[in-house]
Design a protein around this motif. Structure first.
Motif, PDB file in Angstrom:
ATOM      1  N   THR A  56      32.123  56.811  37.994  1.00 39.68           N
ATOM      2  CA  THR A  56      32.743  57.145  36.709  1.00 39.68           C
ATOM      3  C   THR A  56      34.042  56.365  36.526  1.00 39.68           C
ATOM      4  O   THR A  56      34.911  56.378  37.401  1.00 39.68           O
ATOM      5  N   PHE A  57      34.123  55.667  35.414  1.00 43.06           N
ATOM      6  CA  PHE A  57      35.333  54.908  35.068  1.00 43.06           C
ATOM      7  C   PHE A  57      35.778  55.314  33.679  1.00 43.06           C
ATOM      8  O   PHE A  57      34.953  55.705  32.851  1.00 43.06           O
ATOM      9  N   ASP A  58      37.077  55.187  33.421  1.00 46.61           N
ATOM     10  CA  ASP A  58      37.528  55.460  32.048  1.00 46.61           C
ATOM     11  C   ASP A  58      37.798  54.143  31.326  1.00 46.61           C
ATOM     12  O   ASP A  58      38.875  53.903  30.806  1.00 46.61           O
ATOM     13  N   GLY A  59      36.823  53.281  31.350  1.00 45.92           N
ATOM     14  CA  GLY A  59      36.970  51.940  30.780  1.00 45.92           C
ATOM     15  C   GLY A  59      36.859  50.941  31.911  1.00 45.92           C
ATOM     16  O   GLY A  59      36.683  51.330  33.071  1.00 45.92           O
ATOM     17  N   PRO A  60      36.940  49.670  31.580  1.00 42.22           N
ATOM     18  CA  PRO A  60      36.789  48.670  32.641  1.00 42.22           C
ATOM     19  C   PRO A  60      37.949  48.767  33.631  1.00 42.22           C
ATOM     20  O   PRO A  60      39.104  48.830  33.209  1.00 42.22           O
ATOM     21  N   PRO A  61      37.677  48.827  34.938  1.00 46.58           N
ATOM     22  CA  PRO A  61      38.771  48.969  35.904  1.00 46.58           C
ATOM     23  C   PRO A  61      39.718  47.776  35.859  1.00 46.58           C
ATOM     24  O   PRO A  61      39.297  46.649  35.588  1.00 46.58           O
ATOM     25  N   ARG A  62      40.987  48.042  36.129  1.00 41.54           N
ATOM     26  CA  ARG A  62      41.990  46.987  36.046  1.00 41.54           C
ATOM     27  C   ARG A  62      41.841  46.019  37.221  1.00 41.54           C
ATOM     28  O   ARG A  62      41.626  46.438  38.353  1.00 41.54           O
ATOM     29  N   THR A  63      41.945  44.746  36.935  1.00 41.36           N
ATOM     30  CA  THR A  63      41.827  43.746  37.998  1.00 41.36           C
ATOM     31  C   THR A  63      43.210  43.453  38.585  1.00 41.36           C
ATOM     32  O   THR A  63      44.227  43.771  37.976  1.00 41.36           O
ATOM     33  N   SER A  64      43.221  42.829  39.735  1.00 39.10           N
ATOM     34  CA  SER A  64      44.508  42.519  40.384  1.00 39.10           C
ATOM     35  C   SER A  64      45.331  41.571  39.516  1.00 39.10           C
ATOM     36  O   SER A  64      46.553  41.642  39.493  1.00 39.10           O
ATOM     37  N   ILE A  65      44.663  40.684  38.809  1.00 37.21           N
ATOM     38  CA  ILE A  65      45.373  39.730  37.946  1.00 37.21           C
ATOM     39  C   ILE A  65      46.085  40.469  36.820  1.00 37.21           C
ATOM     40  O   ILE A  65      47.173  40.095  36.391  1.00 37.21           O
TER      41      ILE A  65
ATOM     42  N   TRP B 162      40.610  45.374  53.307  1.00 37.72           N
ATOM     43  CA  TRP B 162      42.038  45.428  52.971  1.00 37.72           C
ATOM     44  C   TRP B 162      42.290  45.960  51.571  1.00 37.72           C
ATOM     45  O   TRP B 162      43.425  46.149  51.164  1.00 37.72           O
ATOM     46  N   LEU B 163      41.225  46.175  50.814  1.00 31.85           N
ATOM     47  CA  LEU B 163      41.399  46.725  49.458  1.00 31.85           C
ATOM     48  C   LEU B 163      41.627  48.227  49.568  1.00 31.85           C
ATOM     49  O   LEU B 163      41.088  48.880  50.457  1.00 31.85           O
ATOM     50  N   LYS B 164      42.413  48.739  48.629  1.00 29.44           N
ATOM     51  CA  LYS B 164      42.648  50.179  48.638  1.00 29.44           C
ATOM     52  C   LYS B 164      41.336  50.893  48.322  1.00 29.44           C
ATOM     53  O   LYS B 164      41.011  51.919  48.891  1.00 29.44           O
ATOM     54  N   GLU B 165      40.612  50.316  47.359  1.00 30.26           N
ATOM     55  CA  GLU B 165      39.306  50.863  46.986  1.00 30.26           C
ATOM     56  C   GLU B 165      38.372  49.692  46.735  1.00 30.26           C
ATOM     57  O   GLU B 165      38.797  48.652  46.236  1.00 30.26           O
ATOM     58  N   ASP B 166      37.110  49.857  47.102  1.00 32.16           N
ATOM     59  CA  ASP B 166      36.134  48.795  46.906  1.00 32.16           C
ATOM     60  C   ASP B 166      36.098  48.422  45.415  1.00 32.16           C
ATOM     61  O   ASP B 166      35.710  49.221  44.566  1.00 32.16           O
ATOM     62  N   ASN B 167      36.512  47.198  45.106  1.00 31.81           N
ATOM     63  CA  ASN B 167      36.603  46.824  43.683  1.00 31.81           C
ATOM     64  C   ASN B 167      35.261  46.382  43.100  1.00 31.81           C
ATOM     65  O   ASN B 167      35.188  46.053  41.918  1.00 31.81           O
ATOM     66  N   THR B 168      34.197  46.361  43.917  1.00 29.16           N
ATOM     67  CA  THR B 168      32.896  45.968  43.365  1.00 29.16           C
ATOM     68  C   THR B 168      32.107  47.173  42.830  1.00 29.16           C
ATOM     69  O   THR B 168      30.969  47.023  42.388  1.00 29.16           O
ATOM     70  N   LYS B 169      32.720  48.356  42.878  1.00 27.76           N
ATOM     71  CA  LYS B 169      31.981  49.550  42.420  1.00 27.76           C
ATOM     72  C   LYS B 169      31.535  49.419  40.970  1.00 27.76           C
ATOM     73  O   LYS B 169      30.460  49.903  40.594  1.00 27.76           O
ATOM     74  N   PHE B 170      32.372  48.766  40.160  1.00 32.63           N
ATOM     75  CA  PHE B 170      31.993  48.639  38.753  1.00 32.63           C
ATOM     76  C   PHE B 170      30.765  47.732  38.590  1.00 32.63           C
ATOM     77  O   PHE B 170      29.977  47.910  37.661  1.00 32.63           O
TER      78      PHE B 170
ATOM     79  N   PHE C  89      50.328  32.747  41.115  1.00 33.96           N
ATOM     80  CA  PHE C  89      49.404  33.181  42.167  1.00 33.96           C
ATOM     81  C   PHE C  89      49.379  34.706  42.247  1.00 33.96           C
ATOM     82  O   PHE C  89      50.322  35.376  41.838  1.00 33.96           O
ATOM     83  N   ASN C  90      48.299  35.240  42.739  1.00 38.45           N
ATOM     84  CA  ASN C  90      48.156  36.663  43.081  1.00 38.45           C
ATOM     85  C   ASN C  90      47.578  36.697  44.474  1.00 38.45           C
ATOM     86  O   ASN C  90      46.422  36.361  44.655  1.00 38.45           O
ATOM     87  N   GLU C  91      48.383  37.077  45.436  1.00 44.61           N
ATOM     88  CA  GLU C  91      47.869  37.016  46.798  1.00 44.61           C
ATOM     89  C   GLU C  91      48.580  38.025  47.678  1.00 44.61           C
ATOM     90  O   GLU C  91      49.728  38.381  47.434  1.00 44.61           O
ATOM     91  N   SER C  92      47.867  38.479  48.685  1.00 44.71           N
ATOM     92  CA  SER C  92      48.442  39.384  49.668  1.00 44.71           C
ATOM     93  C   SER C  92      48.567  38.629  50.989  1.00 44.71           C
ATOM     94  O   SER C  92      47.610  37.979  51.416  1.00 44.71           O
ATOM     95  N   PRO C  93      49.730  38.723  51.645  1.00 42.90           N
ATOM     96  CA  PRO C  93      49.843  38.048  52.946  1.00 42.90           C
ATOM     97  C   PRO C  93      48.826  38.562  53.969  1.00 42.90           C
ATOM     98  O   PRO C  93      48.484  37.842  54.901  1.00 42.90           O
ATOM     99  N   ILE C  94      48.330  39.779  53.767  1.00 47.05           N
ATOM    100  CA  ILE C  94      47.302  40.294  54.701  1.00 47.05           C
ATOM    101  C   ILE C  94      46.045  39.437  54.575  1.00 47.05           C
ATOM    102  O   ILE C  94      45.477  38.975  55.564  1.00 47.05           O
ATOM    103  N   ILE C  95      45.607  39.241  53.332  1.00 49.76           N
ATOM    104  CA  ILE C  95      44.409  38.420  53.097  1.00 49.76           C
ATOM    105  C   ILE C  95      44.704  36.984  53.540  1.00 49.76           C
ATOM    106  O   ILE C  95      43.882  36.351  54.201  1.00 49.76           O
ATOM    107  N   MET C  96      45.891  36.490  53.170  1.00 45.27           N
ATOM    108  CA  MET C  96      46.271  35.118  53.503  1.00 45.27           C
ATOM    109  C   MET C  96      46.174  34.872  55.011  1.00 45.27           C
ATOM    110  O   MET C  96      45.641  33.855  55.445  1.00 45.27           O
ATOM    111  N   LEU C  97      46.655  35.834  55.790  1.00 44.76           N
ATOM    112  CA  LEU C  97      46.670  35.649  57.241  1.00 44.76           C
ATOM    113  C   LEU C  97      45.321  35.999  57.874  1.00 44.76           C
ATOM    114  O   LEU C  97      45.174  35.971  59.093  1.00 44.76           O
TER     115      LEU C  97
END
Lengths: 236, 447
Positions: free
Chosen positions: A163-172, A217-225, B405-413
């Motif tokens: 369940t999402f409330d719209g498209p999830p926000r990307t890191s960018i 290393w992601l807080k949450e799996d971003n491929t769920k969407f 850029f958008n990057e995390s040093p964790i991923i980078m390393l």
């Protein structure tokens, strides 16, 4: 109740078999061991070979979260090849020019109007970028001026699995620099009440394109969407 | 003004302590004597000298602490500042996390002081600026730079018998050299403890090369690229990561080193942080070493506790996390003071070797304006600047427009292809790094 898309395509496929190349028909026969296979559309005008690890990460999530029988190999099919008409799901992306040849335009239109599903992703994540401008123009020429419309953020695609409330926000989009890179919507071309072309300016392909070992290393799996997109494509 | 000697500092601080009526008193004496030269548009604009001495007094009654500072040193002033800190202490609320000051400590020998740097004259600075401006002019380019050298003294004494004294020298130089039309820009910097290592002509020649080479930059699409990050490019991300190494933030679930327990599982006894976990490529080894020959630091922390050589990351595994005396006691672990100088091991490849072995990539001179996006994943954003180049088949092909850029040093390393020979930058030792899949999120119009 509407016919699930996979059945619809299978039936449509029989109708198209006459005009399809043998390879295309054969592909369907081979794929009957699977519920889902990932098709990337190559096209002549631009750079379609982007985000190369994205399909593997999406397929991995489908296996992790669903019981779909998934072919783990990405298939790359030229849009001009009628074999693409058999695909249950197509992905198309790039940064550059989108200008379909006659064969590409014909296949795209036929596929979409006959119940296919294409997920189109703008790798520039920029509404003023070359891909966005030319792809949108291409859609207008194929499906009419207002065919591409924003879908509401409570559309069934947002609850197709997770369940999402719209498209999830990307890191960018976390940058918050106001450079027109935040898109809190997706657009679509609707055919018979269902999404036939899902169009994103969010560069989701890039968001999901990473060495699978770095997913932890992601807080949450971003491929769920991505799972939602595929499940919607297969069941709507 | 000259730097205060150890004897003088001891005498002065002992006198300060005689005025104290508090349960505990600790004083810090900090001094800086230095000079600088600044130039822009190929002309020296300012030349300055600076000297400063400050006394900081911290008094404690029970769990109440107050701090006052002064820069007058007659007896009446010394007494005045002690009284002021005591008055403030009495007004302060009780600190539930109060920890007493340390007693007498033993320190390793420091190698932070170089006579050569202490002896720098205004003429030397002018020569250093000339050595940068002259080649810039000859190349029809425009240089702007800043050079600063200083001797810093730090002394600590407290009512429990602790006394520490250290002098350190430092010289910092940076230069930006641009084309006359402002379309090309190059940058170089150098920071040393020993001024003999500083060569402003050599550094400027790097900036000149980059300036000339970076005009008429081509646009490249944002996306993931293999990058060669010069030490000035990766140091900011590494420093940010090391600043986020604090044990308490991790234990309280606020940092990238917090050990997240899966929802629904019985995690009461699970470790709260990632100490001992492998998080990076096994080639990653980051430590601190106050005795390092090129990037030394004082052998004690601001509270007088000794600083010794310590591993933070070894073979990609989290080895130690800094904490406070209170948090060490609270978690029944050792007190590990933070250290600001980081030494990251590298390989023996030069930057040129790394370039030669690159089929397709981007060379990044430096990153700037780095801002955090997510403390949990350590995601940062920022911009490339002053020389970003496209590499093809081992050669620099052409300059490219700057990227965000958008990057995390964790991923980078975790995405290391190669590490080069470490160089000193911003007081740390950082190797040039070849990293795959570095995320450039958008283009920047900035030069």
């Amino acid at each position: 109740m509407s016919m699930p898309r996979r059945k619809f395509i299978k039936n449509a496929c029989i109708a198209f078999a006459a005009q399809a190349f043998f390879r295309g028909a054969n592909a369907w026969a081979q794929s009957s061991d699977y519920d889902f296979y990932f098709t990337r559309l190559s096209y002549e005008s631009g750079d379609w070979e982007v985000d190369e690890r994205m399909p593997a990460n999406v397929l991995n999530s489908l296996i992790e979260y669903t019981s779909l029988r998934v072919d783990i190999k990405e298939r790359i099919i030229p849009l001009s090849d009628p074999a693409m008409l058999n695909a249950p799901f197509c992905y198309m992306a790039g940064h550059r020019l989108v200008q379909f040849s006659d064969a590409e335009a014909q296949n795209f239109k036929q596929y979409v109007e006959n119940g296919g599903f294409v997920f189109v992703d703008d790798c520039n994540h920029d509404i003023d970028g070359m891909f966005a401008k030319t792809f949108e123009a291409q859609m207008r020429s194929l499906f009419g001026e207002d065919a591409l419309q924003k879908i509401p953020n409570d559309h069934p695609i947002y609850s197709a699995f997770f369940t999402f409330d719209g498209p999830p926000r990307t890191s960018i989009e976390l940058n918050g620099w106001g450079d027109d890179l935040v898109h809190n919507y997706l657009k679509a071309i609707i055919v018979n009440g269902k999404i036939a072309v899902l169009y994103s300016n969010k560069d989701l392909g890039c968001e999901w394109d990473y060495d699978f070992r770095n997913k932890r290393w992601l807080k949450e799996d971003n491929t769920k969407f991505a799972v939602n997109i595929v499940l919607y494509a297969m069941t709507a | 003004m000259t730097i205060i000697t150890e004897q003088h500092a001891k005498k002065l601080l002992s006198k300060v302590l005689t005025f104290s009526k508090a349960d505990e008193c600790e004083c810090n004496l900090e001094s800086k004597v230095g000079g600088n030269i600044r130039y822009a548009r190929n002309t020296v604009s300012t030349s300055g000298q600076e000297s400063d001495l400050i006394l900081i007094v911290q008094s404690t009654f029970g769990k109440r602490t107050g701090t006052a500072t002064i820069n007058e040193f007659d007896d009446a002033s010394l007494e005045k500042v002690v009284r002021r800190s005591e008055e403030l202490a009495k007004l302060a609320p009780e600190n539930e996390e109060f920890m007493p000051v340390f007693g007498k400590q033993k320190y390793a020998k420091a190698n932070t002081y170089f006579e050569s740097t202490a002896d720098v004259t205004p003429e030397d600075r002018a020569q250093a600026a000339f050595d940068s401006i002259e080649p810039s002019k000859k190349n029809k380019l425009i240089a702007a730079g800043f050079l600063e050298d200083a001797v810093e003294m730090s002394a600590i004494m407290n009512s429990k018998g602790l006394f520490a004294y250290n002098t350190a020298t430092q010289v910092d130089f940076s230069v930006t050299i641009r084309t006359e039309d402002g379309k090309g820009s190059g940058w170089a910097s150098g920071d040393y403890s020993d001024v003999k290592l500083l060569d402003t002509a050599k550094l400027s020649s790097i900036a000149i090369q980059k300036s000339k080479g970076s005009a008429d930059a081509k646009e490249m699409e944002p996306g993931k690229y293999t990058v060669i990050l010069e030490p000035a490019a990766s140091v900011g991300l590494i420093q940010n990561m090391m600043r986020a190494f604090d044990q308490r933030s991790a234990d309280e679930g606020r940092s990238f080193l917090s050990n997240k327990v899966a929802k629904g599982s019985k995690g009461e006894n699970a470790p709260k942080n990632k100490l001992g976990q492998k998080m990076f490529d096994e080639r990653v080894h980051i430590h601190s070493d106050p005795q390092h020959a090129i990037a030394p630091s004082a052998p004690f922390a601001g509270n007088g506790y000794p600083l010794n050589k310590i591993d933070w990351i070894k073979d990609g595994t989290i080895k130690n996390m800094p904490n406070s005396p209170y948090w060490a006691k609270h978690t029944k672990s050792d007190y590990i003071p933070a250290n600001r100088n980081f030494i990251m091991d590298g390989g023996d490849q030069s930057l040129e070797d790394m370039l030669k072995n690159t089929r397709r990539g981007v060379l990044v001179t430096r990153l700037w304006y780095i801002r955090g996006l997510d403390p949990q994943t350590l995601l940062y954003t920022g911009l490339t600047r002053d020389g970003t180049f496209y590499i093809e088949n081992g050669k620099i092909k052409y300059p490219i427009k700057n990227f965000r850029f958008n990057e995390s040093p964790i991923i980078m390393l975790n995405n290391i292809e190669a590490l080069g020979e470490p160089q000193r930058i911003e007081g740390c030792m950082i190797p040039p790094m070849k990293i795959r899949d570095f995320t450039f999120s958008s283009l920047s119009d900035a030069v």
